[in-house]
Design a protein around this motif. Sequence first.
Motif, PDB file in Angstrom:
ATOM      1  N   GLN A  63      12.596  26.354 -22.595  1.00  0.00           N
ATOM      2  CA  GLN A  63      12.980  25.229 -23.460  1.00  0.00           C
ATOM      3  C   GLN A  63      14.328  24.639 -23.043  1.00  0.00           C
ATOM      4  O   GLN A  63      14.520  23.417 -23.051  1.00  0.00           O
ATOM      5  CB  GLN A  63      13.031  25.702 -24.906  1.00  0.00           C
ATOM      6  CG  GLN A  63      11.665  26.049 -25.499  1.00  0.00           C
ATOM      7  CD  GLN A  63      11.754  26.580 -26.894  1.00  0.00           C
ATOM      8  OE1 GLN A  63      12.849  26.693 -27.447  1.00  0.00           O
ATOM      9  NE2 GLN A  63      10.605  26.936 -27.461  1.00  0.00           N
ATOM     10  N   GLY A  97      13.739  22.636 -20.019  1.00  0.00           N
ATOM     11  CA  GLY A  97      13.068  21.397 -20.402  1.00  0.00           C
ATOM     12  C   GLY A  97      14.033  20.381 -20.987  1.00  0.00           C
ATOM     13  O   GLY A  97      13.941  19.180 -20.701  1.00  0.00           O
ATOM     14  N   VAL A  98      14.929  20.851 -21.827  1.00  0.00           N
ATOM     15  CA  VAL A  98      15.916  19.934 -22.424  1.00  0.00           C
ATOM     16  C   VAL A  98      16.792  19.300 -21.346  1.00  0.00           C
ATOM     17  O   VAL A  98      17.041  18.082 -21.339  1.00  0.00           O
ATOM     18  CB  VAL A  98      16.767  20.692 -23.462  1.00  0.00           C
ATOM     19  CG1 VAL A  98      17.942  19.830 -23.926  1.00  0.00           C
ATOM     20  CG2 VAL A  98      15.904  21.097 -24.644  1.00  0.00           C
ATOM     21  N   PHE A 155      16.002  18.915 -18.165  1.00  0.00           N
ATOM     22  CA  PHE A 155      15.196  17.997 -17.353  1.00  0.00           C
ATOM     23  C   PHE A 155      14.982  16.664 -18.071  1.00  0.00           C
ATOM     24  O   PHE A 155      15.108  15.588 -17.481  1.00  0.00           O
ATOM     25  CB  PHE A 155      13.845  18.662 -17.034  1.00  0.00           C
ATOM     26  CG  PHE A 155      12.880  17.752 -16.340  1.00  0.00           C
ATOM     27  CD1 PHE A 155      13.003  17.505 -14.982  1.00  0.00           C
ATOM     28  CD2 PHE A 155      11.859  17.114 -17.044  1.00  0.00           C
ATOM     29  CE1 PHE A 155      12.119  16.660 -14.343  1.00  0.00           C
ATOM     30  CE2 PHE A 155      10.982  16.280 -16.411  1.00  0.00           C
ATOM     31  CZ  PHE A 155      11.114  16.041 -15.051  1.00  0.00           C
ATOM     32  N   HIS A 156      14.611  16.739 -19.356  1.00  0.00           N
ATOM     33  CA  HIS A 156      14.378  15.500 -20.110  1.00  0.00           C
ATOM     34  C   HIS A 156      15.655  14.658 -20.211  1.00  0.00           C
ATOM     35  O   HIS A 156      15.604  13.419 -20.186  1.00  0.00           O
ATOM     36  CB  HIS A 156      13.848  15.847 -21.500  1.00  0.00           C
ATOM     37  CG  HIS A 156      12.419  16.306 -21.501  1.00  0.00           C
ATOM     38  ND1 HIS A 156      11.378  15.517 -21.089  1.00  0.00           N
ATOM     39  CD2 HIS A 156      11.848  17.507 -21.850  1.00  0.00           C
ATOM     40  CE1 HIS A 156      10.248  16.169 -21.183  1.00  0.00           C
ATOM     41  NE2 HIS A 156      10.494  17.393 -21.640  1.00  0.00           N
ATOM     42  N   ARG A 157      16.790  15.373 -20.336  1.00  0.00           N
ATOM     43  CA  ARG A 157      18.051  14.632 -20.417  1.00  0.00           C
ATOM     44  C   ARG A 157      18.314  13.905 -19.100  1.00  0.00           C
ATOM     45  O   ARG A 157      18.686  12.711 -19.098  1.00  0.00           O
ATOM     46  CB  ARG A 157      19.180  15.605 -20.736  1.00  0.00           C
ATOM     47  CG  ARG A 157      20.536  14.917 -20.916  1.00  0.00           C
ATOM     48  CD  ARG A 157      21.564  15.950 -21.317  1.00  0.00           C
ATOM     49  NE  ARG A 157      21.199  16.588 -22.578  1.00  0.00           N
ATOM     50  CZ  ARG A 157      21.820  17.664 -23.063  1.00  0.00           C
ATOM     51  NH1 ARG A 157      22.815  18.230 -22.375  1.00  0.00           N
ATOM     52  NH2 ARG A 157      21.450  18.176 -24.221  1.00  0.00           N
ATOM     53  N   PHE A 178      16.023  13.064 -16.860  1.00  0.00           N
ATOM     54  CA  PHE A 178      15.004  12.024 -16.707  1.00  0.00           C
ATOM     55  C   PHE A 178      15.352  10.788 -17.537  1.00  0.00           C
ATOM     56  O   PHE A 178      15.155   9.648 -17.105  1.00  0.00           O
ATOM     57  CB  PHE A 178      13.636  12.590 -17.127  1.00  0.00           C
ATOM     58  CG  PHE A 178      12.521  11.602 -17.027  1.00  0.00           C
ATOM     59  CD1 PHE A 178      11.948  11.314 -15.797  1.00  0.00           C
ATOM     60  CD2 PHE A 178      12.035  10.939 -18.147  1.00  0.00           C
ATOM     61  CE1 PHE A 178      10.915  10.409 -15.701  1.00  0.00           C
ATOM     62  CE2 PHE A 178      11.022  10.028 -18.059  1.00  0.00           C
ATOM     63  CZ  PHE A 178      10.445   9.759 -16.830  1.00  0.00           C
ATOM     64  N   GLU A 179      15.831  11.004 -18.716  1.00  0.00           N
ATOM     65  CA  GLU A 179      16.205   9.879 -19.570  1.00  0.00           C
ATOM     66  C   GLU A 179      17.336   9.077 -18.955  1.00  0.00           C
ATOM     67  O   GLU A 179      17.339   7.838 -18.991  1.00  0.00           O
ATOM     68  CB  GLU A 179      16.595  10.402 -20.960  1.00  0.00           C
ATOM     69  CG  GLU A 179      16.909   9.319 -21.976  1.00  0.00           C
ATOM     70  CD  GLU A 179      15.689   8.480 -22.306  1.00  0.00           C
ATOM     71  OE1 GLU A 179      15.862   7.346 -22.791  1.00  0.00           O
ATOM     72  OE2 GLU A 179      14.555   8.957 -22.078  1.00  0.00           O
ATOM     73  N   ARG A 193      15.803   7.021 -16.217  1.00  0.00           N
ATOM     74  CA  ARG A 193      14.992   5.922 -16.756  1.00  0.00           C
ATOM     75  C   ARG A 193      15.883   4.773 -17.215  1.00  0.00           C
ATOM     76  O   ARG A 193      15.587   3.592 -16.984  1.00  0.00           O
ATOM     77  CB  ARG A 193      14.141   6.439 -17.923  1.00  0.00           C
ATOM     78  CG  ARG A 193      13.130   5.437 -18.452  1.00  0.00           C
ATOM     79  CD  ARG A 193      12.374   5.990 -19.627  1.00  0.00           C
ATOM     80  NE  ARG A 193      13.248   6.248 -20.758  1.00  0.00           N
ATOM     81  CZ  ARG A 193      13.667   5.282 -21.604  1.00  0.00           C
ATOM     82  NH1 ARG A 193      13.286   4.029 -21.453  1.00  0.00           N
ATOM     83  NH2 ARG A 193      14.464   5.589 -22.596  1.00  0.00           N
TER      84      ARG A 193
END
Length: 1283
Positions: A382, A385-386, A388-390, A392-393, A396
């Motif tokens: 987790q 994942g946090v 990675f998403h940060r 990726f955001e 983006r």
Amino acid sequence: MATLLPLRQIGVVGRDGKVEIPLTVEPEDVIGMQGRIRLQRNDQMKSSQWMDKQRNTLLAYEYLCHIGEAKEWIEACLGEEIDPIIKLEESMRDGIVLAKLAGWFAPQVVPRIVTDTKHKFLLSENINAFFKALRAVRMPQIFWFELTDLFDKKNIPKVIFCIHALSHLLSRRNLAPGIKDLFDELYFTNEELNAAQRVLDSYNVTMPNFKNVGSSLWKELKENENDNDNTHGGRYRGSRYPNKDETYEDDGDYDGEDGDDVDYLEKSKYQFRQIDLPQYVQRNHNSTRYSSKTPELASATGAVESDTDEEEEGEGEVMEFKTEQAHQTPEKVDWTAPENIKKLKSCQAAVRNWLDKKALEHVQEVHQSTFFQSRLQNIQAQARGVVFHRNFEDKRVTFETSEEHVIKLQAASRGFLARRKHQAILLAARSEKHKLLQTQHGYAKNQWSDAELGQLSTDKNPTVETVKKFMHLLDDSNLDFDSELALEDLRQRVIQHIRENKSLESHVTKLDIQISLLVRNAITIDEVIKTTGAFNKQQQQQRRYTQLTAASNNPNPYTLKGVDKDSRQKLELYQQLVYLLQTEPKYLARLMSITSGQDLGDHTNGHKRIESTVLALFGYATNIREEYLLIKLCKYCIAEEMRFVKDTQEFMRGNYTFMKLVVQTNRGAKEREFFRKLLTPLITLVVGNDTLDLETDPVSIYNKAINEEESRTGVLSQRKPSATSREVLAYPDIRETFILHLRNLREITENFLTAITSVIDEVPYGIRVVARELRLVLEENFPDEGPERIVKILGNFIYYRYLNPAVVKGLRNAPEQYDVIDDTISPVQRKNLAEISKMLQQISSGKVFDADDMFLAPLNDYVFDAGKRFSNWFMKLTDVEDPESYFGMDPLADMARTNKPMIYISPYELYYLHYMIETNLDSLETDQGSGNGMLADIVKQVGQSPYSPGNEHHLPETPICLSLSNRAEDIPQDPASRLKQLLVDTKRLVVYVIKSQSGPNLRAIFEEPVTEEHEENWNEVKEHEFGIQVKGTPTKDHLIRTKRRYLRLNPNDSPVDLGNITFFQLKTIAHRLVMHLEKCRVISDTNDFQDMINMIAQAITGKNSQRKQRDREIGKLTNSLEHLQVKKQYIADQRKQYDDYLQVCMNSMASKRGKRHKFMLPFTRQYFHIKRLEKQGLVPRYGSYKYTARQLHDRGIIVELSGIDKKHYDRIPIILSMDQAGIITIGGSYSGWGISSVQVDMRYESLLQTQFEGVQTMKVLDGFAKVNVNLLIYLINKKFYSS
């Protein structure tokens, strides 16, 4: 109580301060197993197996203690006493105790407790209720026991272990009291311990680990066993450890400092109750040493002693304190004494250290557990994942702010790539413009040609112009020509081998006849020698020989085993007749169709005699050839019998011959195996159920109920003795029974139907292929009938005619006669089978039950649905390949067979068949005209049948073997082969006509006059098709054109040279051939000969199929040629064997005579004849005899001498001699013959052949003498072959 064993004594050490066995040293624990006493030898025990006995006794004692612990815990829960420990194992088997226990802690899952002891199997519900209670409190499955462990007493220790685990679980949840530790507190006799050990040995299982039951339970439940308020969980609650009134209460916080311990104890000294600490410590010390109750505390204490000096000092003080105060009473202990307080502080420090270490070990165990590792990995995942998403955001957001620039870059890139590709295409197009145009033109042309060729294939009636565009596809390529040459060469070679084999077979047949004659002649010689005296008894000898000759020339008219020409010829004719009837099934099909409507009389047993005779002709289809031919006969029978059927309803009412033939032949050994595999399991289930009753008549059910009631009670039933169906159905029990019967009938019928429809390939091929032919004929003869009517007929044939008799037939003899089951069937069981058969028959017919079967009407929905499934199965069965492909048969199969086909048939059946054919010959030979066919020729040659009504009792019934032979000399030809060849030639000529002349249709082309343009077109066609003759070696193309040029319209005429005829002549020939085909009903003239155009279109589109067919023919002919070569070698070997056998027989017969010389009277004609030969050195090896013509004439051997008066016969010497076995030399001399002497050689077997052919006299000596053949053979036998 019996004296305790040493282990028993160890178990009670410390209970009253006594030690009952002398121990030199203090007992030690087993290494790695704290609390388990190490076994020590007792000198008082003399046996060498003291260790095993101690171990076994200790194990039995521990086991009984565990049973006692479980017993007391159950009694504490239930509040009632149960059986003693020794009897508890047996008393718990009924599950009543466990059910009561389950009802105590989980009453909602125990609806009732079974106490019925009559039905033992019901007691298992108590154990199952206990299992439900375990499931309710979520007891882990690993602690459960099996039903058989308790009910069948297979593993009682597992049951006790389960109760211990349950006590820990309920105690931890405060649902029940804790279980006690009764080790060292229970006492058992030696007999009880030995009995317990024997029981444990009988279980043959591993004893569960009762010591770790608590920790094992917590591990399974993923819980911490120290989480409970009581440090030791519920295990020691209420045990022998001090209870609440024996321990002190801690009202304040204790920080563990040494300086505060004294003040703390002093402040609280009056709050403690005085106890005998030394006894407590000693007892716990002993229990730690000698029992397994507190292994953790023992190990922890040991660890503390090894860690710090303070703890070692404390331990020593404690032990010293224990020693000093061992014999003191509790009242004498002063707890305020400093030395006691110091020792108590040392004990408390050791305990706190042990508790900390246990907590640390527990934390480490948790961290190393799978659950913790899994949770930790999830947290890490987790977290990743946090992150990675940060990231990726962030990316983006960056791309979204630059979207405009990215779009422009992509558009520029795409544009650049498109422009570069376009430039490459333009460059390639400029360089290959010509090729591109050709490709486009060819593609368009191919598309147009494919469209028209597709139209040619799909159009029902293509036009002449459409066909004309694709006529070039009919031209043969070099490959086609090679294949045609190979096919033609194979045909010629096959024909040559067939003729050679026939010639060899004819010679072998003659040799066989000669051997038979030789054997019979040898028997005749023996008969003559036994019954005659000296040679001078001429009349007696001639009389005997005349009798033998007459017997051989007048054989039994009812037998075919005679060794004479007439019998042999008749046998061959019958063999040819049977072969013709087998291979030309139209004759038998017509015969059975004609006789089916005739009254054949009782003396012939009706039509059964014909059917049995026909089956005998085909050997009851016991091999591939006969089965194939019988299927062909059934096919012809279907076509013949369908000619007189007007509609399908009439067909359903008929009883046709082909059905009888195919059904009877498909009940052989392999077919019976099919029935057994399919129906035996189904019928066995029905027959094996003695209580099954499928009666569907309510009145019958009612009557059975009355009979059963009266038989059971012995009292007259109060029900009406007779009632209607409506009345009986008013009774609830009758109605329920009726519904139950219907339900059972439907279920069993479904089982039968499912089993039947699940087999397709296993169904015998004969049934399937005949069903296929029947379906095709019905669809052709009745095109207006719906598919459901056709399926009903198929169902009637497949199920009712074939399968149904194997289930039940007339309620007798079946299914036993099909070997489906081995046992006999009772009337009730047979009635059940009849009901099932009725259901299946109704389903196969595709109809529901009507008013006649009103009681089965509730099953109509099922019958309708099952009928669809049955219909689909019938149609799937008819999807089968043709017999020729399945059996691999072709017209040359019999010719290539090494041994001739043979059948066994009685003369009675053969003569009866001959009689029936002879009676109906005019109706059978309809194709060739009355009396002009091959069948008529054979019947005329064989003569009148020996059978006639009334003399059947004189005909032999013993079967004879017939080696069948084909009457035709060449390759068997299809009757329509000539017409097929004519059709091919006609199509070829029509193609030439259409190439030279156009028209709307073929009739218009024939009727249009010939013009010069047509002639020129024809010349161009001839030039292209036939070419011009060239010098030198012909090429393959020239050979192809030559083959096309010459056309043979009639086998007896010379071929027509198409290169030398005009177009007018071509049209005339083609028109006449087309009209001839119209007369033969091959084509029709009602549509302007469009049938011929359609055939040509099919030939164009089917050129590839023709090539495949030609390849198949080449393969078949190649295979036939190989078999013919093998057969040729076989016949040649057989011929050599026969020749060698004949020569050996001749030598053997002649040698018997040559070994023994007969006494000759001196000074006789024979004496001087032999002397003269001896003088010349010309004495024949097997003898020489001299007679006068008068002597031979008087004996009847010489009939007459040409041109010589009988008075001069005594002047003519006749000499018979044999120098080589089997060759007779006859010599004679007479001045009136114009030559000095005449001498000729005759082969003995040729003389026998002459006798076999029935010739009475023959000429010898170059025609000067006529002799009687029989008497001459007699004389030769007498002089040269008799010993």
